[in-house]
Design an enzyme around this catalytic site. Structure first.
Site, PDB file in Angstrom:
ATOM      1  N   LEU A 162       0.865  -1.172   0.000  1.00  0.00           N
ATOM      2  CA  LEU A 162       0.000   0.000   0.000  1.00  0.00           C
ATOM      3  C   LEU A 162       0.903   1.225   0.000  1.00  0.00           C
ATOM      4  O   LEU A 162       1.985   1.211   0.592  1.00  0.00           O
ATOM      5  CB  LEU A 162      -0.896   0.030   1.251  1.00  0.00           C
ATOM      6  CG  LEU A 162      -1.909  -1.098   1.415  1.00  0.00           C
ATOM      7  CD1 LEU A 162      -2.683  -0.923   2.727  1.00  0.00           C
ATOM      8  CD2 LEU A 162      -2.887  -1.149   0.251  1.00  0.00           C
ATOM      9  N   ASP A 163       0.451   2.302  -0.651  1.00  0.00           N
ATOM     10  CA  ASP A 163       1.216   3.543  -0.622  1.00  0.00           C
ATOM     11  C   ASP A 163       1.368   4.017   0.812  1.00  0.00           C
ATOM     12  O   ASP A 163       0.559   3.687   1.694  1.00  0.00           O
ATOM     13  CB  ASP A 163       0.507   4.628  -1.438  1.00  0.00           C
ATOM     14  CG  ASP A 163       0.452   4.312  -2.920  1.00  0.00           C
ATOM     15  OD1 ASP A 163       1.276   3.511  -3.386  1.00  0.00           O
ATOM     16  OD2 ASP A 163      -0.431   4.871  -3.599  1.00  0.00           O
ATOM     17  N   LYS A 164       2.371   4.820   1.040  1.00  0.00           N
ATOM     18  CA  LYS A 164       2.642   5.343   2.388  1.00  0.00           C
ATOM     19  C   LYS A 164       1.392   5.928   3.026  1.00  0.00           C
ATOM     20  O   LYS A 164       1.096   5.647   4.199  1.00  0.00           O
ATOM     21  CB  LYS A 164       3.732   6.407   2.302  1.00  0.00           C
ATOM     22  CG  LYS A 164       3.997   7.142   3.602  1.00  0.00           C
ATOM     23  CD  LYS A 164       5.026   8.242   3.420  1.00  0.00           C
ATOM     24  CE  LYS A 164       5.238   9.027   4.704  1.00  0.00           C
ATOM     25  NZ  LYS A 164       6.226  10.134   4.528  1.00  0.00           N
ATOM     26  N   ARG A 267      -5.610   5.749  -7.644  1.00  0.00           N
ATOM     27  CA  ARG A 267      -5.407   7.202  -7.694  1.00  0.00           C
ATOM     28  C   ARG A 267      -5.345   7.692  -9.144  1.00  0.00           C
ATOM     29  O   ARG A 267      -5.926   8.724  -9.492  1.00  0.00           O
ATOM     30  CB  ARG A 267      -4.131   7.555  -6.939  1.00  0.00           C
ATOM     31  CG  ARG A 267      -4.165   7.171  -5.470  1.00  0.00           C
ATOM     32  CD  ARG A 267      -2.774   7.163  -4.838  1.00  0.00           C
ATOM     33  NE  ARG A 267      -2.164   8.493  -4.873  1.00  0.00           N
ATOM     34  CZ  ARG A 267      -0.895   8.728  -4.562  1.00  0.00           C
ATOM     35  NH1 ARG A 267      -0.089   7.716  -4.251  1.00  0.00           N
ATOM     36  NH2 ARG A 267      -0.426   9.948  -4.598  1.00  0.00           N
TER      37      ARG A 267
END
Length: 336
Positions: A162-164, A267
């Site tokens: 997962l992205d930060k 996104r």
């Protein structure tokens, strides 16, 4: 074969783990001489042959740090060609990468665990894997502290990321058997991953939409991703199913199902649809309703147990900032 050797055997991403063996060493200066068999070879390849107990990745990092000389001069380009009888030195010392793969105690929100898998609810602002700018304090560091057995697995058992600033559910393998099976399941798209997203502008049109649009590096900005035409730019096919849950003034709450796992996929697809996520500045979003990180949460995760075959399904409560933003916008979502 020691723990580090088992880790690096998995592939190039994990070569850095080899350097953990060197992380505790004092700097050591080694002299080297290129033989006939190294004539015309790259410097990094030459050093890998002459100093075989260290990985080529580690030696490339040393070259970049200015720790290698060739015929009396410092060389910083791994691709520099050497000639027979060339001489030099290499200073064997820890690099930032070599010190990254270490155990760091941190609180992990464990949703489920057994001897083969671990499911966690990752908070926002936690990087999953060490990388430039984040060589410590990552989920990987926390996993190594949670269970030393993770040291025996490539990437400490991490099979997806997962992205930060994305919160929510992740599955991590605790055994090599489970890891191999999970990687196959993800590749076969048998792992179900659903996300909640808060996006700009009200949703119009069909309440469900299947987005099939390839993703690659943005030709105009290599630091971000974008939808690309594969006939003109490099990229990979990507599919996201988007379902409208509720509209509010100038915003919408959607549920997204991933069928592929491209970098920043949701996104990018949401921005391409004209609905960038709240606070996602990289893709055209702006802070709103108190959100100051991209409004994306991995809310559901389902897969068959990689060893027993049992069907497993998990849901993650909404984090406080996401719930507060929904309340401010007048949006509702029932996790049940």
């Amino acid at each position: 074969m020691n723990n580090v050797d088992r880790i690096i055997s998995s592939g190039s991403v994990d070569d850095v783990l080899d350097e953990q063996a060197e992380a505790g060493l004092d700097a050591e200066l080694r002299a080297w001489v290129a033989g006939a068999s190294q004539h015309g070879h790259r410097l990094d390849r030459t050093l890998a042959e002459l100093v075989p107990e260290f990985s080529r990745s580690y030696l490339q990092q040393l070259i970049g740090l200015g720790a290698v000389t060739l015929n009396g001069g410092v060389i910083t380009k791994p691709a520099t060609r050497v000639k027979v009888a060339d001489t030099g030195t290499v200073e064997l010392r820890p690099t930032p990468q070599s010190q990254a793969f270490k155990a760091e105690s941190m609180a992990l929100n464990v949703v489920y665990q057994d001897e083969h898998v671990l499911v966690i609810n990752k908070p926002a602002n936690l990087v999953v894997h060490p990388a430039p700018g984040n060589w410590s304090g990552t989920l990987l560091n926390g996993l190594l502290a949670f269970d030393v057995a993770f040291m025996d697995l490539p990437r400490a058992g991490i099979v997806h990321r997962l992205d930060k600033d994305t919160s929510g559910l992740m599955v991590v393998a605790r055994s090599r058997l489970a890891m191999d099976a999970l990687v196959r399941s993800i590749a076969a798209r048998d792992v179900q991953r659903h996300y909640l997203a808060l996006a700009h502008r009200q949703w119009v049109g069909a309440g469900r939409q299947e987005v099939q649009a390839a993703i690659g590096r943005d030709p105009r900005n290599r630091l971000r991703m974008s939808v690309v035409d594969l006939s003109q730019h490099a990229g990979k096919a990507a599919r996201t199913d988007v379902e409208l849950l509720q509209n509010a003034k100038d915003t919408c709450l959607v549920k997204c199902a991933l069928h592929t796992g491209r970098t920043h996929q949701i996104r990018v697809h949401m921005a391409w649809l004209g609905h960038p996520l709240l606070a996602d500045e990289t893709y055209g979003g702006a802070d709103a309703a108190g959100m100051n990180r991209q409004a994306l949460h991995a809310v559901q995760l389902a897969f068959n147990h990689p060893v027993t075959g049992q069907a497993l399904s998990f849901r993650a409560d909404l984090p406080k900032d996401f719930r507060a933003a929904m309340d401010e916008l007048g949006l509702r979502y029932n996790l049940m």
